[in-house]
Each structure stands twice: as C-alpha cells, then as structure tokens.
Motif scaffolding. Structure first.
Motif, PDB file in Angstrom:
ATOM      1  N   SER A  94       2.125   4.896  45.653  1.00 35.42           N
ATOM      2  CA  SER A  94       1.306   5.246  44.494  1.00 35.42           C
ATOM      3  C   SER A  94      -0.158   4.931  44.787  1.00 35.42           C
ATOM      4  CB  SER A  94       1.769   4.465  43.263  1.00 35.42           C
ATOM      5  OG  SER A  94       1.742   3.077  43.509  1.00 35.42           O
ATOM      6  N   PRO A  95      -1.086   5.823  44.361  1.00 36.04           N
ATOM      7  CA  PRO A  95      -2.516   5.622  44.669  1.00 36.04           C
ATOM      8  C   PRO A  95      -3.109   4.485  43.861  1.00 36.04           C
ATOM      9  CG  PRO A  95      -2.224   7.516  43.216  1.00 36.04           C
ATOM     10  CD  PRO A  95      -0.846   7.061  43.596  1.00 36.04           C
ATOM     11  N   LEU A  96      -4.209   3.967  44.376  1.00 37.64           N
ATOM     12  CA  LEU A  96      -4.923   2.894  43.693  1.00 37.64           C
ATOM     13  C   LEU A  96      -5.511   3.417  42.386  1.00 37.64           C
ATOM     14  CD1 LEU A  96      -5.870  -0.082  44.131  1.00 37.64           C
ATOM     15  CD2 LEU A  96      -8.003   0.863  44.994  1.00 37.64           C
ATOM     16  N   PRO A  97      -5.295   2.731  41.264  1.00 33.03           N
ATOM     17  CA  PRO A  97      -5.823   3.194  39.971  1.00 33.03           C
ATOM     18  C   PRO A  97      -7.345   3.322  39.996  1.00 33.03           C
ATOM     19  CG  PRO A  97      -4.202   1.445  39.656  1.00 33.03           C
ATOM     20  CD  PRO A  97      -4.480   1.506  41.124  1.00 33.03           C
ATOM     21  N   GLU A  98      -7.848   4.305  39.257  1.00 33.11           N
ATOM     22  CA  GLU A  98      -9.294   4.545  39.220  1.00 33.11           C
ATOM     23  C   GLU A  98     -10.047   3.329  38.665  1.00 33.11           C
ATOM     24  OE1 GLU A  98     -11.092   7.025  40.458  1.00 33.11           O
ATOM     25  OE2 GLU A  98      -9.212   7.733  41.319  1.00 33.11           O
ATOM     26  N   ALA A  99      -9.427   2.598  37.755  1.00 27.52           N
ATOM     27  CA  ALA A  99     -10.094   1.422  37.188  1.00 27.52           C
ATOM     28  C   ALA A  99     -10.399   0.390  38.268  1.00 27.52           C
ATOM     29  CB  ALA A  99      -9.226   0.803  36.095  1.00 27.52           C
ATOM     30  N   LEU A 100      -9.472   0.225  39.223  1.00 29.61           N
ATOM     31  CA  LEU A 100      -9.710  -0.724  40.308  1.00 29.61           C
ATOM     32  C   LEU A 100     -10.759  -0.199  41.278  1.00 29.61           C
ATOM     33  CD1 LEU A 100      -6.091  -2.010  41.084  1.00 29.61           C
ATOM     34  CD2 LEU A 100      -7.940  -3.201  39.911  1.00 29.61           C
ATOM     35  N   TRP A 101     -10.764   1.129  41.502  1.00 28.28           N
ATOM     36  CA  TRP A 101     -11.814   1.711  42.337  1.00 28.28           C
ATOM     37  C   TRP A 101     -13.181   1.489  41.698  1.00 28.28           C
ATOM     38  CZ3 TRP A 101     -11.853   2.732  47.169  1.00 28.28           C
ATOM     39  CH2 TRP A 101     -10.715   3.220  47.836  1.00 28.28           C
ATOM     40  N   ARG A 102     -13.270   1.663  40.373  1.00 31.36           N
ATOM     41  CA  ARG A 102     -14.554   1.468  39.697  1.00 31.36           C
ATOM     42  C   ARG A 102     -15.006   0.014  39.794  1.00 31.36           C
ATOM     43  NH1 ARG A 102     -12.288   5.082  35.878  1.00 31.36           N
ATOM     44  NH2 ARG A 102     -11.672   3.322  34.566  1.00 31.36           N
ATOM     45  N   ALA A 103     -14.053  -0.914  39.638  1.00 31.42           N
ATOM     46  CA  ALA A 103     -14.394  -2.330  39.755  1.00 31.42           C
ATOM     47  C   ALA A 103     -14.888  -2.653  41.162  1.00 31.42           C
ATOM     48  CB  ALA A 103     -13.180  -3.193  39.410  1.00 31.42           C
ATOM     49  N   ALA A 104     -14.251  -2.062  42.167  1.00 33.22           N
ATOM     50  CA  ALA A 104     -14.696  -2.273  43.544  1.00 33.22           C
ATOM     51  C   ALA A 104     -16.085  -1.670  43.767  1.00 33.22           C
ATOM     52  CB  ALA A 104     -13.686  -1.656  44.519  1.00 33.22           C
ATOM     53  N   GLY A 105     -16.324  -0.491  43.151  1.00 32.26           N
ATOM     54  CA  GLY A 105     -17.631   0.137  43.275  1.00 32.26           C
ATOM     55  C   GLY A 105     -18.734  -0.702  42.656  1.00 32.26           C
ATOM     56  N   GLU A 106     -18.451  -1.308  41.513  1.00 29.63           N
ATOM     57  CA  GLU A 106     -19.443  -2.184  40.874  1.00 29.63           C
ATOM     58  C   GLU A 106     -19.748  -3.390  41.769  1.00 29.63           C
ATOM     59  OE1 GLU A 106     -21.197  -1.894  38.069  1.00 29.63           O
ATOM     60  OE2 GLU A 106     -20.404   0.112  37.790  1.00 29.63           O
ATOM     61  N   ALA A 107     -18.709  -3.947  42.391  1.00 28.80           N
ATOM     62  CA  ALA A 107     -18.933  -5.077  43.292  1.00 28.80           C
ATOM     63  C   ALA A 107     -19.728  -4.649  44.519  1.00 28.80           C
ATOM     64  CB  ALA A 107     -17.591  -5.683  43.715  1.00 28.80           C
ATOM     65  N   ALA A 108     -19.467  -3.432  45.023  1.00 29.74           N
ATOM     66  CA  ALA A 108     -20.178  -2.940  46.203  1.00 29.74           C
ATOM     67  C   ALA A 108     -21.651  -2.706  45.914  1.00 29.74           C
ATOM     68  CB  ALA A 108     -19.534  -1.649  46.700  1.00 29.74           C
TER      69      ALA A 108
END
Length: 217
Positions: A31-45
């Motif tokens: 199953s793919p990584l949820p978009e919410a976690l991608w957004r959280a990672a993007g904010e940290a980046a």
C-alpha cells in the motif's frame, strides 16, 4: 533508529519519523504512503532540506523534492501557510520570517563547467590537432576553491557527510557479518570468523564517526 543517532535529529524530523515508522509497522502489502505523511515530510524538508529529510525518513528523494517545491509554490501564491503568519511584523525587506523560510532553495555546494575539446585528424599526415581550451581554463580537474569546498564537506561537516555516504555501506557490512555467523557460513574459530566477532563486539566504537564530529577513523 538507535537512541544516540535519534538524539542528533531535530525534534520535527523525529516526530515525522515516528509517524512513518508506526505506519510502516502496520502496513499491509504494498500500500502506498498516505498523502498526509508525504505532506508532513514535505513540511519538514522545507525547514531541514530535502536531502537530509529524505535520508532520515528513508523516502524517495525525487518525490519528496516535488512535494516540497509544490508546498513552497502554494505558500508563495498565498496559501494557508502564509495566511496564518501574515499578521507578523514584516522585516525591512517587506517579508515575514515565515515567508523568508518558505523561499529557501536548496543549492548544490559545487558547480562545474565541462569543456569538450574538438579533435581533427589531418588526412595527409594523420596528425591529430586538438582545439585550445578557453582562456583561464587549466589542466587540473578542480581549482583551489573546489578543493577547499570538498575538504569542508568531507571533514568539516563530518557527521552529515558520513551519514550520507558511509552509513549505508556500514549497515550493509554489519548485515553481512551477522549473516556469516548466524547462518554458519564462516567458521567462528578461524581468522575471518574471529575478525567478524571482534568487529561486532566493538561496532559502536567503530561507527562512532557516523555520530560524532571529528571522531578518529
């Protein structure tokens, strides 16, 4: 993630890392990584840089960079991130501190210009003639400024350099040594087996350079 390594990671990255690890522990199939976690990672980046964030969170660099750039574009066009901070006093440049952080762009520490010199062969005598390099271009691969930057990255930055370039190699070596002993592929009483056991016993000290600046190699 080991506690001593985790202590060196900023708090925001640690929070996102723990969320990712919880999701990975419960993941079913592919199953793919949820978009919410991608957004959280993007904010940290946006705060800590794409390269370091991707390394800590074990995420694909290309997609993380696209998500981070998309978040910056949203902020620059009046997205929610900017609207929440628009009431803060502006600096002399007319931008709030949050807007200046949103405008951060990750640049490569080194840039290079490659010159390809044309060569022509004389049909009469067979001699090869090579075009001259532009004025000011020497025969050395790097100039003094590039050599200084490479040294700074390798020895001045220390921990970050080794975490990026050496950690994966050391982890692979550790897994290989464990396999040699656990699956009885190497006789523990012979030279190689004894060397592996020695390294495993002193692994924390041997990998200190991954966690501590200026640690001896």
């Amino acid at each position: 993630m080991a506690k001593d390594v985790e202590a060196e990671i900023p708090a925001r990255l640690r929070r996102v890392h723990r969320k990712l690890e919880r999701w990975r522990s419960r993941r079913r199939g592919r199953s793919p990584l949820p978009e919410a976690l991608w957004r959280a990672a993007g904010e940290a980046a946006r705060e800590h840089g794409v390269s370091r964030t991707g390394q800590v969170l074990h995420l694909e660099y290309g997609k993380l960079k696209r998500i981070t750039e998309a978040a910056r574009s949203t902020s620059a066009t009046g997205g929610k991130t900017i609207s929440r901070t628009s009431r803060r006093p502006a600096s002399r440049t007319g931008k709030s501190s949050a807007q200046r952080r949103a405008a951060f762009v990750e640049l490569a520490p080194l840039a290079a210009t490659v010159y390809s010199l044309q060569q022509l062969r004389c049909n009469a005598c067979g001699q090869i003639f090579t075009a001259q390099a532009p004025e000011g271009v020497g025969e050395e691969k790097y100039d003094a400024t590039a050599a200084a930057m490479i040294a700074q990255m390798k020895y001045g930055s220390g921990v970050l350099f080794h975490q990026e370039h050496s950690r994966a190699v050391m982890e692979s070596l550790h897994a290989w040594m464990k396999t040699q002993l656990d699956e009885h592929l190497t006789e523990p009483n012979l030279g190689l087996g004894q060397a592996i056991q020695y390294m495993l016993r002193h692994w924390s000290a041997l990998t200190l350079f991954l966690r501590q600046r200026r640690a001896p190699l």
